[in-house]
Scaffold this active site. Structure first.
Site, PDB file in Angstrom:
ATOM      1  N   SER A 132       3.403  -3.684   1.453  1.00  0.00           N
ATOM      2  CA  SER A 132       3.625  -4.828   2.493  1.00  0.00           C
ATOM      3  C   SER A 132       2.143  -5.146   2.972  1.00  0.00           C
ATOM      4  O   SER A 132       2.150  -6.291   3.438  1.00  0.00           O
ATOM      5  CB  SER A 132       4.745  -4.595   3.582  1.00  0.00           C
ATOM      6  OG  SER A 132       4.161  -3.483   4.351  1.00  0.00           O
TER       7      SER A 132
ATOM      8  N   HIS B  86       0.937  -4.844   8.939  1.00  0.00           N
ATOM      9  CA  HIS B  86       1.121  -6.339   8.532  1.00  0.00           C
ATOM     10  C   HIS B  86       0.043  -7.154   9.027  1.00  0.00           C
ATOM     11  O   HIS B  86      -0.576  -8.095   8.067  1.00  0.00           O
ATOM     12  CB  HIS B  86       2.452  -7.005   8.905  1.00  0.00           C
ATOM     13  CG  HIS B  86       3.533  -6.261   8.272  1.00  0.00           C
ATOM     14  ND1 HIS B  86       4.731  -6.131   8.523  1.00  0.00           N
ATOM     15  CD2 HIS B  86       3.830  -5.163   7.165  1.00  0.00           C
ATOM     16  CE1 HIS B  86       5.736  -5.257   7.837  1.00  0.00           C
ATOM     17  NE2 HIS B  86       4.928  -4.927   7.145  1.00  0.00           N
TER      18      HIS B  86
END
Length: 208
Positions: A122, A186
């Site tokens: 991610s 992220h």
């Protein structure tokens, strides 16, 4: 349906193979969905500075904790990675992907104050979201239950939400503390995605 591009296809294959190799020893099908398996060997924990092997800065974003973790990331990689690879070209896209993953891992290793495991694609995919928002700002994307919104708005909104949740996670408050999602990771991936386009012409490996 958009035809999958070669680097995205091979990245998905590598992620699936790594997942299967790590989880084959687990005989219960439930464990494939919920257990961490041996993926910790390829990841590292934040907040520990150097008690990790250098190779883990790369392997950490090729290892996943469970089937749902893998499927979600690979679907995102296919959905937004394919058009980004078409725009950048295979060679440049692969450099971009690796740059985002490694830079985000370095940021997590040295700047994330929490002691959390770093695993999953991610971080690199967050970088792809940044690239998509930069290159296709007015293209419309769907995000979970939300109606389609412009890619630029989605990217900026995701960055702001990740920053807020990262702060809450550090403070140990709210919904951010209730999950194992690395919001800081992220955010680091998205910042790396933006940084790539500024540094590309100055770093020989990225330029050539």
């Amino acid at each position: 349906m958009t035809q999958i591009t070669p680097v995205v296809k091979n990245l998905i294959i590598v992620n699936v193979i790594v997942f299967l190799l790590l989880f084959i020893p687990y005989t219960s099908w439930l464990q494939y969905f919920f257990v961490l398996g041996k993926s910790n060997a390829l990841g590292f924990r934040t907040g520990n500075f150097f008690p990790f092997e250098p190779y883990q800065l790369v392997t950490s974003f090729f290892a996943h904790t469970a089937v749902f973790h893998l499927l979600f990331n690979m679907f995102a990689l296919y959905s937004i990675g394919t058009p980004v690879e078409m725009a950048l070209g295979p060679r440049r896209f692969l450099k971009f992907y690796l740059f985002c993953g490694v830079v985000a891992a370095l940021v997590l290793a040295f700047l994330d104050p929490q002691n959390n495991p770093v695993l999953g694609a991610s971080t690199a995919i967050s970088g792809i979201l940044a690239a998509y928002g930069i290159m296709f700002p007015h293209s419309r994307l769907s995000f979970f239950f939300l109606p389609p919104i412009e890619a630029k708005t989605l990217f900026i909104g995701a960055a702001i939400i990740s920053a807020v949740l990262a702060l809450l996670q550090v403070a140990g408050e709210g919904v951010a503390e209730m999950s194992n999602i690395s919001h800081f990771g992220h955010l680091a991936g998205m910042l790396a995605g933006v940084l790539f386009f500024y540094l590309e012409k100055y770093i020989p490996f990225l330029r050539n």
